[in-house]
Design an enzyme around this catalytic site. Structure first.
Site, short mmCIF file in Angstrom:
data_model
loop_
_atom_site.label_atom_id
_atom_site.label_comp_id
_atom_site.label_asym_id
_atom_site.label_seq_id
_atom_site.Cartn_x
_atom_site.Cartn_y
_atom_site.Cartn_z
N HIS A 79 0.82 -1.22 0.00
CA HIS A 79 0.00 0.00 0.00
C HIS A 79 0.85 1.27 0.00
O HIS A 79 0.37 2.34 0.37
CB HIS A 79 -0.97 -0.01 1.18
CG HIS A 79 -2.01 -1.10 1.07
ND1 HIS A 79 -2.77 -1.52 2.13
CD2 HIS A 79 -2.41 -1.84 0.00
CE1 HIS A 79 -3.61 -2.49 1.72
NE2 HIS A 79 -3.38 -2.71 0.44
N CYS A 113 4.65 17.77 -14.84
CA CYS A 113 3.53 17.42 -15.72
C CYS A 113 2.19 18.00 -15.27
O CYS A 113 1.17 17.77 -15.91
CB CYS A 113 3.43 15.90 -15.87
SG CYS A 113 2.71 15.09 -14.44
P1 OAD Z 1 -6.98 -2.88 10.64
O1 OAD Z 1 -7.18 -1.67 11.49
O2 OAD Z 1 -8.08 -3.32 9.76
O3 OAD Z 1 -6.60 -4.13 11.56
C1 OAD Z 1 -5.61 -4.02 12.56
C2 OAD Z 1 -5.81 -5.17 13.51
O4 OAD Z 1 -4.75 -5.14 14.46
C3 OAD Z 1 -7.12 -5.10 14.28
O5 OAD Z 1 -7.78 -6.34 14.17
C4 OAD Z 1 -6.67 -4.82 15.72
O6 OAD Z 1 -7.53 -5.46 16.67
C5 OAD Z 1 -5.28 -5.40 15.75
N1 OAD Z 1 -4.36 -4.77 16.71
C6 OAD Z 1 -4.16 -3.44 16.92
N2 OAD Z 1 -3.21 -3.24 17.84
C7 OAD Z 1 -2.79 -4.48 18.23
C8 OAD Z 1 -1.81 -4.94 19.18
N3 OAD Z 1 -1.05 -4.11 19.89
N4 OAD Z 1 -1.67 -6.28 19.34
C9 OAD Z 1 -2.43 -7.15 18.61
N5 OAD Z 1 -3.35 -6.76 17.70
C10 OAD Z 1 -3.53 -5.45 17.51
O7 OAD Z 1 -5.61 -2.62 9.82
P2 OAD Z 1 -5.07 -3.43 8.53
O8 OAD Z 1 -5.52 -4.82 8.53
O9 OAD Z 1 -3.62 -3.14 8.44
O10 OAD Z 1 -5.28 0.26 3.33
O11 OAD Z 1 -5.82 -2.63 7.38
C11 OAD Z 1 -5.65 -3.04 6.05
C12 OAD Z 1 -5.75 -1.85 5.13
O12 OAD Z 1 -6.97 -1.13 5.36
C13 OAD Z 1 -4.69 -0.79 5.36
O13 OAD Z 1 -3.46 -1.10 4.74
C14 OAD Z 1 -5.31 0.43 4.75
C15 OAD Z 1 -6.70 0.30 5.33
O14 OAD Z 1 -7.69 0.90 4.59
C16 OAD Z 1 -5.59 1.28 2.50
O15 OAD Z 1 -5.90 2.37 2.92
C17 OAD Z 1 -5.56 0.92 1.05
ZN ZN Z 2 4.27 14.62 -12.82
#
Ligand code: OAD
Ligand code: ZN
Length: 246
Positions: free
Chosen positions: A119, A155
């Site tokens: 990402h 651009c």
């Molecule tokens: P999420 O916020 O969906 O999930 C993060 C997970 O980590 C959650 O299930 C939390 O419960 C868990 N969590 C947080 N802190 C923790 C800790 N200290 N120990 C254990 N677990 C913990 O984030 P992602 O899965 O990374 O993309 O999200 C995926 C994508 O959605 C991101 O890359 C971003 C977002 O939209 C784009 O924007 C394209």
């Molecule tokens: Zn450019």
């Protein structure tokens, strides 16, 4: 316990591929997306086509980014990052796949070439037309001067953080590299991701279907717990702390 079992699996594995989400960086002060208080519980995401079409959306995107500046600047690798960097240093891990944009795997000791960013990266900017890279202080100065988001000096297309927004094409090189890594490891560690965003969430399943063992470390249930060989539903820093080397 799960952590003991993880230790055995790490000891037996020849090629470990970690795959990380925002949960690995919450102990570094960076909020995730879907937990209580997460970014998408406070702000609606700005989709790529909105960013392209609307100067207001571009200004809002940059205001959000600047509001996070101190948070990103202060963040240092946590125990999870350091444990994975130890596996990398020990030669057990060829590269890491991440959905994160915070540059903390690089800061923990991974060579930039060995961090497969699905990402993108929020610590610099790119023109969405020609891809020219800009640093954030340049963007900020232009933004403050003009009161609007800057366009490319080459651009004239909009300049955006070097991240992937919803509706934006995935980076092909990173997708190819992540596919190879998922298909050729014997242990895949999905850490700190809710596993709801595709195509990224396809990599744990791809690894499992290619014969790897799948471990999920996350403090809440994920979409793929039922196919994992081991689920550690626990704090990441606590679970991976024992694997931080010297
Ligand atoms: P999420 O916020 O969906 O999930 C993060 C997970 O980590 C959650 O299930 C939390 O419960 C868990 N969590 C947080 N802190 C923790 C800790 N200290 N120990 C254990 N677990 C913990 O984030 P992602 O899965 O990374 O993309 O999200 C995926 C994508 O959605 C991101 O890359 C971003 C977002 O939209 C784009 O924007 C394209
Ligand atoms: Zn450019």
């Amino acid at each position: 316990s799960g952590v003991e079992q993880l230790g055995n699996m790490i000891a037996e594995a020849a090629c470990i591929v970690p795959f990380t989400g925002a949960g690995i960086s919450t102990e570094c002060g960076i909020p995730d997306f879907r937990s209580p208080g997460g970014l998408w519980t406070r702000n609606r995401p700005i989709a790529f086509d909105e960013f392209v079409a609307s100067a207001d959306a571009r200004a809002e995107a940059w205001r959000r980014r600047f509001a996070m500046e101190a948070t990103f600047a202060a963040a240092k690798p946590g125990r999870g990052h350091r444990a994975l960097a130890s596996l990398y240093k020990a030669g057990k891990t060829p590269a890491i796949i991440t959905q994160n944009i915070d540059n903390l795997h690089q800061a923990s000791g991974f060579r930039a070439d060995d961090v497969v960013e699905l990402h993108g990266n929020t610590t610099y900017a790119r023109c969405i037309g020609c891809g020219h890279a800009y640093d954030l202080p340049w963007v900020k100065a232009r933004f403050e001067e003009a009161g609007s988001a800057p366009d490319c000096t080459i651009c004239d297309e909009p300049v955006k953080t070097a991240t992937i927004s919803f509706g934006q094409a995935m980076p092909e090189d990173a997708m190819r590299r992540a596919t190879e890594l998922a298909q050729h490891c014997d242990l895949f560690l999905a850490i700190g991701s809710s596993l709801v965003v595709w195509p990224a969430a396809g990599f744990p399943l791809m690894a499992k279907n290619s014969g790897a063992k799948l471990v999920i470390i996350n403090n809440e249930p994920t979409e793929q717990d039922d196919v994992a060989d081991l689920v550690i539903r626990h704090d990441i820093g606590e679970a991976l702390g024992p694997f931080v080397g010297n």
